[in-house]
Write a protein that holds these residues in place. Structure first.
Motif, PDB file in Angstrom:
ATOM      1  N   ILE A 130       3.062   5.063  11.869  1.00  0.00           N
ATOM      2  CA  ILE A 130       4.214   5.252  12.731  1.00  0.00           C
ATOM      3  C   ILE A 130       5.189   6.173  11.957  1.00  0.00           C
ATOM      4  CG2 ILE A 130       6.444   4.079  13.218  1.00  0.00           C
ATOM      5  CD1 ILE A 130       4.834   1.570  13.815  1.00  0.00           C
ATOM      6  N   LEU A 131       5.240   6.020  10.597  1.00  0.00           N
ATOM      7  CA  LEU A 131       6.191   6.976   9.675  1.00  0.00           C
ATOM      8  C   LEU A 131       5.615   8.489   9.650  1.00  0.00           C
ATOM      9  CD1 LEU A 131       7.207   4.734   6.782  1.00  0.00           C
ATOM     10  CD2 LEU A 131       8.443   5.258   8.759  1.00  0.00           C
ATOM     11  N   ILE A 132       4.309   8.664   9.696  1.00  0.00           N
ATOM     12  CA  ILE A 132       3.489   9.891   9.728  1.00  0.00           C
ATOM     13  C   ILE A 132       3.603  10.540  11.255  1.00  0.00           C
ATOM     14  CG2 ILE A 132       1.470  10.876   9.837  1.00  0.00           C
ATOM     15  CD1 ILE A 132       0.582   9.097   7.615  1.00  0.00           C
ATOM     16  N   SER A 133       3.832   9.653  12.344  1.00  0.00           N
ATOM     17  CA  SER A 133       3.814  10.270  13.413  1.00  0.00           C
ATOM     18  C   SER A 133       5.611  10.730  13.692  1.00  0.00           C
ATOM     19  CB  SER A 133       3.844   9.189  14.458  1.00  0.00           C
ATOM     20  OG  SER A 133       2.585   8.629  14.723  1.00  0.00           O
ATOM     21  N   ILE A 134       6.466  10.075  13.061  1.00  0.00           N
ATOM     22  CA  ILE A 134       7.739  10.539  13.054  1.00  0.00           C
ATOM     23  C   ILE A 134       7.845  11.813  12.325  1.00  0.00           C
ATOM     24  CG2 ILE A 134      10.223   9.833  12.420  1.00  0.00           C
ATOM     25  CD1 ILE A 134       9.491   6.860  12.978  1.00  0.00           C
ATOM     26  N   ASP A 141       0.820  -1.201  -0.153  1.00  0.00           N
ATOM     27  CA  ASP A 141      -0.147   0.022   0.067  1.00  0.00           C
ATOM     28  C   ASP A 141       0.752   1.248   0.032  1.00  0.00           C
ATOM     29  OD1 ASP A 141      -2.282  -1.463  -0.054  1.00  0.00           O
ATOM     30  OD2 ASP A 141      -2.628  -1.292   2.172  1.00  0.00           O
ATOM     31  N   LEU A 142       1.833   1.141   0.794  1.00  0.00           N
ATOM     32  CA  LEU A 142       2.725   2.424   0.927  1.00  0.00           C
ATOM     33  C   LEU A 142       3.611   2.607  -0.679  1.00  0.00           C
ATOM     34  CD1 LEU A 142       4.327   2.292   4.388  1.00  0.00           C
ATOM     35  CD2 LEU A 142       3.406   4.193   3.380  1.00  0.00           C
ATOM     36  N   GLN A 143       3.901   1.539  -1.204  1.00  0.00           N
ATOM     37  CA  GLN A 143       4.696   1.689  -2.232  1.00  0.00           C
ATOM     38  C   GLN A 143       3.859   2.131  -3.492  1.00  0.00           C
ATOM     39  OE1 GLN A 143       6.391  -2.294  -2.318  1.00  0.00           O
ATOM     40  NE2 GLN A 143       8.219  -1.881  -1.073  1.00  0.00           N
ATOM     41  N   LYS A 144       2.666   1.947  -3.536  1.00  0.00           N
ATOM     42  CA  LYS A 144       1.496   2.174  -4.328  1.00  0.00           C
ATOM     43  C   LYS A 144       1.038   3.556  -4.278  1.00  0.00           C
ATOM     44  CE  LYS A 144      -0.919  -1.424  -4.004  1.00  0.00           C
ATOM     45  NZ  LYS A 144      -2.047  -2.367  -4.109  1.00  0.00           N
ATOM     46  N   SER A 145       1.255   4.060  -3.065  1.00  0.00           N
ATOM     47  CA  SER A 145       0.846   5.519  -2.755  1.00  0.00           C
ATOM     48  C   SER A 145       1.331   6.656  -3.504  1.00  0.00           C
ATOM     49  CB  SER A 145       1.002   5.614  -1.127  1.00  0.00           C
ATOM     50  OG  SER A 145       0.601   6.997  -0.895  1.00  0.00           O
ATOM     51  N   SER A 146       0.590   7.550  -3.571  1.00  0.00           N
ATOM     52  CA  SER A 146       1.240   8.747  -4.676  1.00  0.00           C
ATOM     53  C   SER A 146       1.899   9.767  -3.376  1.00  0.00           C
ATOM     54  CB  SER A 146       0.086   9.620  -4.989  1.00  0.00           C
ATOM     55  OG  SER A 146      -1.024   9.955  -4.135  1.00  0.00           O
ATOM     56  N   LEU A 200       2.698   0.664   9.887  1.00  0.00           N
ATOM     57  CA  LEU A 200       3.864   1.123   9.485  1.00  0.00           C
ATOM     58  C   LEU A 200       3.537   2.596   8.984  1.00  0.00           C
ATOM     59  CD1 LEU A 200       6.737   0.981   8.724  1.00  0.00           C
ATOM     60  CD2 LEU A 200       6.386   0.145   6.738  1.00  0.00           C
ATOM     61  N   GLU A 201       2.462   2.920   8.135  1.00  0.00           N
ATOM     62  CA  GLU A 201       2.287   4.310   7.750  1.00  0.00           C
ATOM     63  C   GLU A 201       1.757   5.278   8.864  1.00  0.00           C
ATOM     64  OE1 GLU A 201      -0.244   6.672   4.215  1.00  0.00           O
ATOM     65  OE2 GLU A 201      -0.915   4.536   5.087  1.00  0.00           O
ATOM     66  N   VAL A 221      12.534  -3.800   7.555  1.00  0.00           N
ATOM     67  CA  VAL A 221      12.160  -2.742   6.538  1.00  0.00           C
ATOM     68  C   VAL A 221      12.886  -1.521   6.784  1.00  0.00           C
ATOM     69  CG1 VAL A 221      10.243  -1.312   5.809  1.00  0.00           C
ATOM     70  CG2 VAL A 221       9.711  -3.783   6.274  1.00  0.00           C
ATOM     71  N   LYS A 222      13.213  -1.134   5.529  1.00  0.00           N
ATOM     72  CA  LYS A 222      13.970   0.318   5.599  1.00  0.00           C
ATOM     73  C   LYS A 222      12.870   1.310   5.093  1.00  0.00           C
ATOM     74  CE  LYS A 222      18.780  -0.823   4.852  1.00  0.00           C
ATOM     75  NZ  LYS A 222      19.956  -0.252   4.295  1.00  0.00           N
ATOM     76  N   ALA A 223      12.994   2.225   5.856  1.00  0.00           N
ATOM     77  CA  ALA A 223      12.031   3.557   5.422  1.00  0.00           C
ATOM     78  C   ALA A 223      12.651   4.726   5.360  1.00  0.00           C
ATOM     79  CB  ALA A 223      10.805   3.703   6.521  1.00  0.00           C
ATOM     80  N   ILE A 224      12.282   5.519   4.497  1.00  0.00           N
ATOM     81  CA  ILE A 224      13.050   7.143   4.421  1.00  0.00           C
ATOM     82  C   ILE A 224      11.782   8.081   4.304  1.00  0.00           C
ATOM     83  CG2 ILE A 224      12.746   7.305   1.892  1.00  0.00           C
ATOM     84  CD1 ILE A 224      15.706   8.382   2.156  1.00  0.00           C
ATOM     85  N   ILE A 225      11.954   8.891   5.251  1.00  0.00           N
ATOM     86  CA  ILE A 225      11.002  10.050   5.261  1.00  0.00           C
ATOM     87  C   ILE A 225      11.635  11.321   4.646  1.00  0.00           C
ATOM     88  CG2 ILE A 225       9.746  11.893   6.761  1.00  0.00           C
ATOM     89  CD1 ILE A 225       9.627   9.401   8.878  1.00  0.00           C
ATOM     90  N   ILE A 226      11.146  11.944   3.659  1.00  0.00           N
ATOM     91  CA  ILE A 226      11.446  13.305   3.009  1.00  0.00           C
ATOM     92  C   ILE A 226      11.342  14.445   4.036  1.00  0.00           C
ATOM     93  CG2 ILE A 226      11.596  14.800   1.171  1.00  0.00           C
ATOM     94  CD1 ILE A 226      12.679  11.892   0.526  1.00  0.00           C
TER      95      ILE A 226
END
Length: 446
Positions: free
Chosen positions: A117-121, A15-20, A114-115, A36-41
């Protein structure tokens, strides 16, 4: 790990990989979805703006019943604390992760993922991160206000230095002295298997899924980085030491000195090296074409299919040719659609493909100067496609980004700061934007 847990993680990743959403990206090895590796811009209008912040996420066997563990890895080797809640050692303090005490209802639940969590960070990366430290949320005395300003200033500097510049220098083989490592040539490859070994050996040893993403985004945001440096130079002096915050302690701080002159030099060298890398793709492509490799044949076939598709498409006036008969370099001529701001314009675009396409995505550049919020000053267009392996989808996405007259506001797509400010400004600003765009369109045919 139970099948239910694996299925849940796999779906979240997909879902995250397909997200815009251009602010987040995730990846894992096919054989190990638990790591998992994640990156936040970094969010716009914050000291983290357009920085590349990476995290390691490890899911336990009891997920989603229990939150995964999260470790920040963009810390300059454990020497930089980028936020009161993101420690130099990598710890991320969040109530939903169980690493910080929160109010009732803020703790982890299996409805989160996961999404969230990343949005919270990401929400920690605010315009005033000083307030994230407990006890400093409402500090309003003059000393606190100065600390807030000083904290933002040093985060902005280190975000550029560590999350952007150091990362790109490592990717491109640029040493601290400013020398660039020579690139391996494909000339010595005897056959396709040798070629594959040269191209993919590094990927098999080191899992670094965001290398290409960061290179492309650097080209998008290069003008914004330079603008941030220009502004910061009016606020701090080279050699000025960072101010230590009241909540920083030994081993968990952000020490250093400002040196924006040096950061600007390094940024410009990265840009120059990236441009040279793109030019080298064309040379490598000719080698692969001569060797009659699968990569060259695949791109040749895609080129022929795209040409035929646009011959049948009466809505778009587009001509595509190969440069020097090289299937890795496409020359696109686009005529502006009637009844739009682009009407009558003649635009030349070069689309360069990597020998490692689609693992490395193509890079486009407008040779025709155009004042547009989605086109950087050097001609790099900001576009996104969900069909990364399909060459036609890249051409379509570039044209759509160019033609879109009422796009949704997304500051991560605004790669020409002056044009973006006018496009999203007042009515008068928008009129000025349209005038500048029309003048550029008129000049395109001269």
């Amino acid at each position: 790990m139970s099948n239910h847990s694996i299925i849940r993680i796999t779906k979240e990743l997909a879902d995250l990989q397909k997200s815009s959403d251009l602010s987040l990206a995730v990846a894992c090895r096919d054989v190990d979805v638990r790591n998992v590796k994640a990156i936040i811009i970094g969010p716009p209008d914050t000291p983290y703006e357009f920085g590349f912040y990476e995290f390691q996420v490890k899911f336990g066997r009891d997920y989603p019943g229990k939150a995964p563990s999260v470790l920040a890895t963009t810390t300059n080797g454990g020497r930089c604390r980028f936020n009161p809640n993101i420690y130099a050692g990598g710890k991320v303090c969040l109530s939903i992760l169980g690493t910080w005490r929160g109010e009732r209802g803020e703790e982890w639940s299996s409805a989160q993922g996961l999404e969230s969590i990343l949005i919270s960070i990401q929400s920690l990366m605010s315009s005033n991160p000083y307030e994230n430290e407990p006890g400093f949320e409402t500090a309003l005395d003059e000393s606190a206000k100065k600390d807030q300003k000083d904290y933002v200033a040093k985060i902005r500097h280190e975000s550029l230095r560590i999350s952007v510049i150091q990362r790109l220098e490592e990717y491109l083989g640029i040493s601290p002295a400013g020398t660039v490592a020579p690139f391996a040539s494909l000339d010595g490859a005897d056959d396709e298997d040798d070629e594959k070994d040269i191209e993919y050996d590094e990927l098999s040893i080191n899992f670094d899924p965001f290398k290409d993403l960061c290179k492309r985004r650097f080209l998008w945001y290069y003008d914004s980085y330079l603008l941030a440096i220009s502004k910061a130079k009016t606020e701090v002096k080279d050699g000025q030491a960072f101010t230590r915050m009241p909540f920083e302690c030994t081993g968990n701080t952000m020490e250093g000195k400002f040196n924006y002159t040096e950061l600007e030099r390094r940024l410009r060298l990265i840009k120059k090296t990236l441009d040279a890398e793109t030019a080298r793709w064309a040379e490598e492509g000719l080698v692969l074409l001569k060797k009659e490799t699968t990569a060259a044949a695949n791109l040749q076939r895609q080129y022929e299919q795209v040409v035929e598709a646009y011959k049948r498409d009466k809505k778009v006036t587009l001509d595509i040719e190969l440069v020097d008969k090289n299937p890795f370099v496409w020359s696109i001529t686009y005529i502006g659609r009637p009844m739009t701001n682009l009407d009558g314009g003649l635009f030349h675009i070069i689309l360069c493909f990597s020998p490692r396409f689609p693992e490395e995505q193509p890079r486009a550049k407008f040779e025709t100067t155009l004042f547009h919020h989605r086109i950087a000053l050097d001609g790099t267009p900001c576009y996104n496609t969900k069909r990364a392996e399909d060459a036609k989808s890249h051409v379509q996405a570039i044209i759509e980004a160019l033609e879109e007259e009422s796009p949704p506001y997304d500051p991560r797509t605004l790669v020409n700061p002056e044009a973006a400010k006018l496009f999203w400004g007042s009515e008068e600003d928008k009129k000025m934007y349209n005038r500048k765009l029309r003048r550029a369109v008129q000049r395109s045919t001269e």
